[in-house]
Design an enzyme around this catalytic site. Structure first.
Site, short mmCIF file in Angstrom:
data_model
loop_
_atom_site.label_atom_id
_atom_site.label_comp_id
_atom_site.label_asym_id
_atom_site.label_seq_id
_atom_site.Cartn_x
_atom_site.Cartn_y
_atom_site.Cartn_z
N HIS A 144 -2.31 -2.35 -9.40
CA HIS A 144 -3.34 -1.74 -8.75
C HIS A 144 -4.40 -2.54 -8.63
CE1 HIS A 144 -5.80 1.36 -7.02
NE2 HIS A 144 -4.83 2.15 -6.69
N HIS A 196 0.89 -1.12 -0.11
CA HIS A 196 0.03 -0.03 0.05
C HIS A 196 0.79 1.26 -0.03
CE1 HIS A 196 -3.39 2.49 0.50
NE2 HIS A 196 -3.64 2.16 1.92
N ASP A 224 2.77 5.51 -6.79
CA ASP A 224 3.95 5.36 -6.06
C ASP A 224 5.34 5.21 -6.88
OD1 ASP A 224 1.93 3.63 -3.89
OD2 ASP A 224 3.02 5.18 -3.26
C1 SDX Z 1 -1.49 2.12 -3.39
O1 SDX Z 1 -6.19 0.76 -3.13
C2 SDX Z 1 -5.65 2.04 -3.55
O2 SDX Z 1 -6.19 2.82 -3.86
C3 SDX Z 1 -4.22 2.13 -2.82
C4 SDX Z 1 -3.42 3.40 -3.39
C5 SDX Z 1 -4.00 4.68 -2.90
O3 SDX Z 1 -3.92 5.73 -3.25
O4 SDX Z 1 -4.52 4.48 -1.63
O5 SDX Z 1 -3.59 3.66 -4.85
C6 SDX Z 1 -2.19 3.50 -3.03
O6 SDX Z 1 -1.39 1.23 -2.47
C7 SDX Z 1 -0.84 1.76 -4.66
C8 SDX Z 1 -0.32 0.36 -4.83
C9 SDX Z 1 1.24 0.45 -4.30
N1 SDX Z 1 1.62 -1.04 -4.30
C10 SDX Z 1 2.55 -1.34 -4.94
O7 SDX Z 1 2.98 -0.79 -5.96
C11 SDX Z 1 3.05 -2.82 -4.60
C12 SDX Z 1 3.30 -3.53 -5.97
N2 SDX Z 1 2.07 -3.82 -6.40
C13 SDX Z 1 1.27 -5.09 -6.24
O8 SDX Z 1 1.66 -5.60 -4.88
C14 SDX Z 1 -0.32 -5.19 -6.69
O9 SDX Z 1 -0.36 -4.92 -7.80
C15 SDX Z 1 -1.05 -4.41 -5.66
C16 SDX Z 1 -1.15 -5.05 -4.24
C17 SDX Z 1 -1.11 -3.01 -5.82
C18 SDX Z 1 -2.49 -5.03 -6.09
O10 SDX Z 1 -2.79 -6.17 -5.89
P1 SDX Z 1 -3.90 -7.25 -6.07
O11 SDX Z 1 -5.09 -6.17 -6.75
O12 SDX Z 1 -4.09 -8.00 -5.10
O13 SDX Z 1 -3.68 -7.74 -7.46
P2 SDX Z 1 -3.27 -9.38 -7.54
O14 SDX Z 1 -2.04 -9.49 -6.65
O15 SDX Z 1 -4.18 -10.30 -7.62
O16 SDX Z 1 -2.19 -9.45 -9.02
C19 SDX Z 1 -2.72 -9.73 -10.08
C20 SDX Z 1 -1.81 -10.63 -10.97
C21 SDX Z 1 -0.92 -11.53 -10.01
O17 SDX Z 1 -0.48 -12.51 -11.18
P3 SDX Z 1 -1.33 -13.87 -11.31
O18 SDX Z 1 -1.63 -14.37 -9.90
O19 SDX Z 1 -2.50 -13.45 -12.29
O20 SDX Z 1 -0.25 -14.89 -12.14
O21 SDX Z 1 -0.85 -9.65 -11.27
C22 SDX Z 1 0.55 -9.90 -10.69
C23 SDX Z 1 0.13 -10.73 -9.47
O22 SDX Z 1 1.22 -11.68 -9.08
N3 SDX Z 1 0.89 -8.65 -10.17
C24 SDX Z 1 2.35 -8.41 -10.17
C25 SDX Z 1 2.49 -6.92 -9.42
N4 SDX Z 1 0.99 -6.59 -9.26
C26 SDX Z 1 0.43 -7.74 -9.64
N5 SDX Z 1 3.29 -9.03 -10.73
C27 SDX Z 1 4.43 -8.39 -10.69
N6 SDX Z 1 4.85 -6.92 -9.91
C28 SDX Z 1 3.63 -6.26 -9.53
N7 SDX Z 1 3.85 -5.15 -9.16
#
Ligand code: SDX
Length: 425
Positions: free
Chosen positions: A307, A266, A365
Site C-alpha cells: 500500500h 487500485h 483487497d
Molecule cells: C487500494 O491509495 C489507497 O488508499 C488505495 C486503497 C483505497 O482504499 O482507496 O487503499 C485501495 O488500491 C489498495 C491497493 C490495492 N492494490 C494491490 O493490492 C495491487 C498490489 N500492490 C501493489 O501494486 C502496490 O503495493 C501498490 C500499488 C498498492 C502501492 O504501490 P507503491 O506505493 O507505488 O509502492 P511501490 O510500487 O513503490 O513498491 C515499493 C516496493 C517496490 O519494490 P522495490 O522497487 O523497492 O524493489 O515494494 C514492491 C515494489 O516492487 N511491491 C511489491 C508489491 N507492492 C509493492 N512487490 C510485490 N508484490 C506487491 N504487491
C-alpha cells in the site's frame, strides 16, 4: 496562518526562499510550496508520494501505525458498532446522526433507490459479457442526463440532493449490471429492506419467487460497504476532486472516479486477488509465486499486498479477515480452498525478508474477494461493489471541495522534450 517557516536555498538564487509550514490536527506538517513559482521553480513529485494536494477533515490515515479514522472515529469501531448508511451520514456531514436524523436520512435514501425507467435502456447497448465496470462508467455518467434539477454545484442543497441520489441508486445500478450479464430481469428495490438486504435481493432475487435475505450475508455486505467507504486522497478520490475542480457535474465526476478505481493497482485488486488465487491453484505452488512477486524483472505482484500509505497492517484487512472467518464459518465453508491458500500465502509473505523489508502487508483487497465469492457475487462484480461503497467517500470529498473557495487543479511538469525548432523549409 503558518505555524512555522521553511527556508530553501537553491544554487543560483541570491536569497533563501521562505516557505510557510502548516500543522494539521494529525499527521505530518506540510510545506506550502506556492512561493516557488514566483522564483521560477516547481516541485517534482511523480505519483504524489510526498504531496498534500488539499486540506481535508474527512479521513485520516496513520500508515506507520495502521490507523484509519473517519471524522475521528476508528474504522474498527465503525465496522463493529455502526452501519453503512450511518457512516455515509458521518462522512458527508461530519458528525454521527441523532436517532431522528438517522431515521430521516435512511428514509430519504430508501425512497430514492429507483432509477429512471429509461436508464434501463442504456444497458441494452452493451454486450451481455461486457465488464460490469465498463457499464457502470457509462450509466453513472449518464445520470447527469436525467437530473437537470440539481446540477448547480454552488448550491449546497443541490449538492446534498446529488449525494443522496448517488448513495441511493448505486446499489440499484450495480445489481442491474449483474442481472444484465446473466440475462435475468432487473429487480426493483424494496423500500422496507435495509441497504445491504436491498442490494442482495436485487442481485439474487427473481420475480418468480419471494427472496429471503440471509441476515448474516446482509450484515457482512454492510460491513464490506463500511470498510470501503473512504480512504483519504487515493487515486480515485483524487480523480473525483480534480474532475470536480473544473466544475463538472457530480455524476460525471463519480464516473471518473469509477474509471480510476477500475485499475488492478487500485480497486481492481480485489478481482485480481481471486484470479491470482485461482492461478496459484494449490498451496504447493505458493513459493513459486512468492519468487515471481519478488523478481524485479517479473511484472507479477502479490495482489492484495502492499500500500502507498500503510507500512503496517491495513486496519481494514484485519476486520475483513475476521469477517471472512465469521461468514465462511457460518456458511460451513471455513475450509474453502482459496481461503486456505490466502492464509498460507499471507503467513509465508509476512515472514519473507523481501516483504518485511519493504513493509508490505495485506491490504483491504486481500480478503474482501473471498467473502464476496462466499456471498455468491461473481469475481467481475467485486470492483463494482468497491465503487458502490466508495461513492460516499467520493461525493463527500467532492462536496468538501465545493464547500470552500477553490480553484481548478492544474499540475505542471518537468519538460525534457525538444527545445524550440523550425519546421523544415
Ligand atoms: C487500494 O491509495 C489507497 O488508499 C488505495 C486503497 C483505497 O482504499 O482507496 O487503499 C485501495 O488500491 C489498495 C491497493 C490495492 N492494490 C494491490 O493490492 C495491487 C498490489 N500492490 C501493489 O501494486 C502496490 O503495493 C501498490 C500499488 C498498492 C502501492 O504501490 P507503491 O506505493 O507505488 O509502492 P511501490 O510500487 O513503490 O513498491 C515499493 C516496493 C517496490 O519494490 P522495490 O522497487 O523497492 O524493489 O515494494 C514492491 C515494489 O516492487 N511491491 C511489491 C508489491 N507492492 C509493492 N512487490 C510485490 N508484490 C506487491 N504487491
Amino acid at each position: 496562518m503558518a505555524d512555522k517557516k521553511a527556508r530553501l536555498t537553491v544554487d543560483g538564487l541570491d536569497e533563501a526562499i521562505e516557505l510557510p509550514v502548516y500543522s494539521g490536527t494529525e499527521g505530518p506538517d506540510v510545506i506550502d510550496v506556492r512561493p516557488l513559482t514566483g522564483n521560477g521553480l516547481f516541485t517534482y513529485d511523480p505519483g504524489f508520494v510526498s504531496t498534500a494536494a488539499c486540506e481535508s477533515k474527512i479521513t485520516y490515515i496513520d500508515g506507520a501505525n495502521g490507523i484509519l479514522l473517519h471524522r475521528g472515529y476508528p474504522i474498527e469501531q465503525l465496522a463493529e458498532k455502526s452501519d453503512y448508511l450511518e457512516v455515509c451520514y458521518l462522512l458527508l456531514n461530519g458528525e454521527l446522526p441523532t436517532a431522528e436524523q438517522k431515521e430521516k436520512f435512511v428514509n430519504t435514501i430508501s425512497n430514492h433507490t429507483m432509477v429512471h425507467e429509461q436508464l434501463s435502456q442504456f444497458f441494452k447497448g452493451f454486450r451481455r459479457d461486457a465488464h460490469p465496470m465498463a457499464i457502470m462508467c457509462g450509466v453513472v455518467g449518464a445520470l447527469s442526463a436525467f437530473y437537470h434539477d440539481s446540477l448547480d454545484i454552488n448550491d449546497p442543497h443541490h449538492r446534498e440532493v446529488c449525494a443522496y441520489r448517488l448513495i441511493a441508486k448505486m446499489p440499484t445500478l450495480a445489481a442491474m449490471c449483474y442481472k444484465y450479464s446473466i440475462g435475468q430481469p432487473f429487480m426493483y428495490p424494496q423500500n422496507n429492506l435495509s441497504y445491504g438486504e436491498n442490494f442482495l435481493r436485487m442481485m439474487f432475487g427473481t420475480p418468480c419467487a419471494d427472496y429471503e435475505v440471509n441476515p448474516v450475508l446482509a450484515r457482512a455486505m454492510d460491513r464490506i460497504f463500511i470498510l470501503h467507504a473512504d480512504h483519504e486522497q487515493n487515486a480515485s478520490t483524487s480523480t473525483v476532486r480534480l474532475a470536480g475542480s473544473s466544475g463538472a457535474n457530480p455524476f460525471a465526476c463519480i464516473a471518473a472516479g469509477i474509471a480510476a478505481l477500475w485499475g488492478p493497482a487500485h480497486g481492481g485488486a480485489n478481482e485480481a486477488v481471486l484470479n491470482m488465487l485461482d492461478e496459484i491453484g494449490d498451496a504447493e505452488n505458493i513459493p513459486e509465486f512468492i519468487e515471481k512477486a519478488k523478481d524485479p524483472n517479473d511484472p507479477f505482484r502479490l495482489m492484495g499486498f502492499g500500500h502507498r500509505v500503510y507500512r503496517n497492517f491495513d486496519p481494514r484487512a484485519k476486520v475483513m479477515k475476521k469477517t471472512c472467518d465469521e461468514v465462511l464459518g457460518l456458511l460451513g465453508i471455513e475450509n474453502d480452498p482459496q481461503l486456505q491458500i490466502a492464509k498460507q500465502l499471507e503467513q509465508i509473505a509476512l515472514e519473507d525478508e523481501y516483504f518485511v523489508k519493504r513493509k508490505l502487508y495485506p491490504n483491504v483487497d486481500f480478503y474482501s474477494g473471498i467473502i464476496l465469492k462466499a456471498i455468491g457475487i461473481p469475481t467481475n462484480m467485486f470492483t463494482v461493489i468497491f465503487a458502490l461503497s466508495r461513492t460516499i467517500g467520493w461525493i463527500s470529498h467532492w462536496n468538501e471541495f465545493h464547500s470552500s473557495p477553490n480553484k481548478i487543479g492544474r499540475p505542471r511538469q518537468l519538460y525534457t522534450g525538444e527545445q524550440q525548432r523550425d519546421y523544415p523549409a
